[in-house]
Design an enzyme around this catalytic site. Sequence first.
Site, PDB file in Angstrom:
ATOM      1  N   HIS A 420       0.721  -1.105  -0.122  1.00 56.61           N
ATOM      2  CA  HIS A 420      -0.002  -0.144  -0.025  1.00 56.61           C
ATOM      3  C   HIS A 420       0.907   1.168  -0.054  1.00 56.61           C
ATOM      4  O   HIS A 420       1.993   1.252  -0.477  1.00 56.61           O
ATOM      5  CB  HIS A 420      -1.012  -0.034   1.172  1.00 56.61           C
ATOM      6  CG  HIS A 420      -1.851  -1.541   1.331  1.00 56.61           C
ATOM      7  ND1 HIS A 420      -2.716  -1.488   0.385  1.00 56.61           N
ATOM      8  CD2 HIS A 420      -1.736  -2.567   2.005  1.00 56.61           C
ATOM      9  CE1 HIS A 420      -3.297  -2.870   0.643  1.00 56.61           C
ATOM     10  NE2 HIS A 420      -2.585  -3.323   1.524  1.00 56.61           N
ATOM     11  N   GLU A 435      -2.366   0.570   7.954  1.00 55.31           N
ATOM     12  CA  GLU A 435      -1.517  -0.547   7.650  1.00 55.31           C
ATOM     13  C   GLU A 435      -0.426   0.030   6.703  1.00 55.31           C
ATOM     14  O   GLU A 435       0.829  -0.697   6.981  1.00 55.31           O
ATOM     15  CB  GLU A 435      -2.469  -1.603   6.634  1.00 55.31           C
ATOM     16  CG  GLU A 435      -1.468  -2.806   6.168  1.00 55.31           C
ATOM     17  CD  GLU A 435      -2.227  -3.544   5.162  1.00 55.31           C
ATOM     18  OE1 GLU A 435      -1.380  -4.519   4.551  1.00 55.31           O
ATOM     19  OE2 GLU A 435      -3.260  -3.268   4.701  1.00 55.31           O
ATOM     20  N   HIS A 489       2.735  -7.013   4.724  1.00 52.50           N
ATOM     21  CA  HIS A 489       1.324  -6.506   4.726  1.00 52.50           C
ATOM     22  C   HIS A 489       0.934  -6.657   6.185  1.00 52.50           C
ATOM     23  O   HIS A 489       1.513  -7.539   7.044  1.00 52.50           O
ATOM     24  CB  HIS A 489       0.416  -7.197   3.826  1.00 52.50           C
ATOM     25  CG  HIS A 489       0.466  -6.613   2.253  1.00 52.50           C
ATOM     26  ND1 HIS A 489      -0.457  -5.862   1.914  1.00 52.50           N
ATOM     27  CD2 HIS A 489       1.587  -6.918   1.492  1.00 52.50           C
ATOM     28  CE1 HIS A 489       0.108  -5.447   0.556  1.00 52.50           C
ATOM     29  NE2 HIS A 489       1.201  -6.242   0.398  1.00 52.50           N
ATOM     30  N   GLU A 550       1.442 -11.628   5.978  1.00 55.36           N
ATOM     31  CA  GLU A 550       0.475 -10.921   6.901  1.00 55.36           C
ATOM     32  C   GLU A 550       0.818 -10.951   8.421  1.00 55.36           C
ATOM     33  O   GLU A 550       0.693 -12.001   8.663  1.00 55.36           O
ATOM     34  CB  GLU A 550      -0.775 -11.375   6.506  1.00 55.36           C
ATOM     35  CG  GLU A 550      -1.466 -11.366   5.105  1.00 55.36           C
ATOM     36  CD  GLU A 550      -1.998 -10.105   4.613  1.00 55.36           C
ATOM     37  OE1 GLU A 550      -1.939  -9.090   5.572  1.00 55.36           O
ATOM     38  OE2 GLU A 550      -2.512  -9.848   3.635  1.00 55.36           O
TER      39      GLU A 550
END
Length: 588
Positions: A420, A435, A489, A550
């Site tokens: 992102h 995030e 992430h 993640e």
Amino acid sequence: MWRKLIWYSVILLLAVIIMPIQTGAQNPDDIHLVIEGKTVTSDVPPTIVNGRTLVPVRLITEQLGGTVTWEPETKKIYITGENIFLELQLKSTRALVNGRDVILDSPPALINNRTLLPLRFVGESLGANVAWDEATRTVIANQRISLFVNGADLKEEGKVYKINELLYAPLTKVASRLGIDMESGADLHSINIKMDEKELIVSDGMEIEGFKVKVLDSEIVVPVSFFAAVLNVDVSLSEDGRQVSIDKVTTLEGIIEKEKEVLLNIKGIKPQSFYLVDPHRVVMDFPNTVLSDQLKESSQQKTGQTFEKEIISDQETEHLQENMLESDSKMNLEASSSEGHVFVEAETSLSDEKTQEQTQNLIKEIRYSQYSMAPYTVRVVVELNQRSKYSISETEDGLSVKLDPIPLSERYLIVIDAGHGGQDPGARGLAGNYEKDLNLIVANKLIQDLQQYPEFEVVATRTEDVYLTLQERVDIANQLGAKLFLSIHANSYIPKAQGSETYYYTPQSADFARLIHKYLLKGTKLADRGLKTNRFFVIKNTTMPSALVEMGFLSNVYDNPILMTREFQERVAKSLAEGIREYYLNDE
């Protein structure tokens, strides 16, 4: 008259018939005893019960250095030896060894007013070596004689037996430790030995140059003097007769350093070699080898305790490629924010003069040591000024180690992708955190951890809060020909979902993702949600091994506060760097 003659004839006939039957019934069952090398007889012969040989208790115990006490009221037998106390019960399969319960295959028995005990159990409890010779139906027992081969104590592997004043040792166990080539023969009781371009077949019952070959407990044994006479090795016996030493050693006579080659004056030995980094070095271990007096003296003068500690660490480390010495190089981070990504390169703190010298000389130092005396092992370390390939080949004078330096332009390129960014904030945490910020913090810390390794060239897709499309991220990795791609992430889902997970897509990425997931869990210390496959764009379209981690769930009341801590972020970055490092070291 006739009646008497007939009667005598019947008696004579019966005697002729019965006597052979009795003789034939006894001979096959005869069991012989050899204790401490001498044949021993007893008024009550040994007997076999349930496959175990029972012998009179005093006969075996006292000759093997133990003492016996018989308690007639309880019918118990007590045996005391060095550091051992046995308690047995007549007709009971239960026994105590230093107070610990054991179950016997055959219980003590009373035959002709003599107490018989299982020989192997008693003998081995007293520390003796016990064996069965099927060919002669002989039980052999003697106090333990230590067997050392090239300085190493074989312990339980190398039992020595005394038979008729000769000492017998296991052929295969000794030959393998001596580095002698051999293979099993056509049956279980024969061995083919290859030496000096000759082949020698050794089998049960053979006589080789006057040495009788035996099989004890299904293992081929030969007199220890066989090794000296037939295999041409050194054999010695200690003054007290309790230790046999068999040695076949090679001497490393000398080492010659050339520009990109090291010559070792040694023949007939194949070293075990491996490559270590930080610093770069080729490590060679020579088994069954000792240093020449000249090298031994120079090694002690040159290295002292520093090298001794280093080589011990090398062997004891779980992964041989772990860092053994602190690097004197420091790395700096140079960013090009206008392009949205950063190249990380190594800049040494060495003076220009030393740097120039290193570029001219590939070999920085050669060290050697008598690494081990049990077994004899020489270690040679060739330290280099840059990463190199190497090959070892035989020459007329010994071994040649040729070095092929790898240019810095061929360093291992890794792309770290902070997920992102910019107008794409990613998931939002329960505390209002985003995030994209967490991903960037961990990614930048990971880059700093990776930059300590001069072999790595690290590229970040972003080092600031900027927006990149998924295709741009993929293009950075593919166009640069990266070796690895890792995308960072954090997760978001239903409130109860928590933990860490790792994704990959292409088959070539499976090993990398599996290893990274292990280190991800080490760093996050959160619940394990497993290793999974998914068609995420960045891991589907990159051409190199790639993974997407993640770290945890921003939507979870337990995970999110932990994700926001500096300690967590630094720990995850460090752990991921360790995972990348391990993959790199095994990706040759």
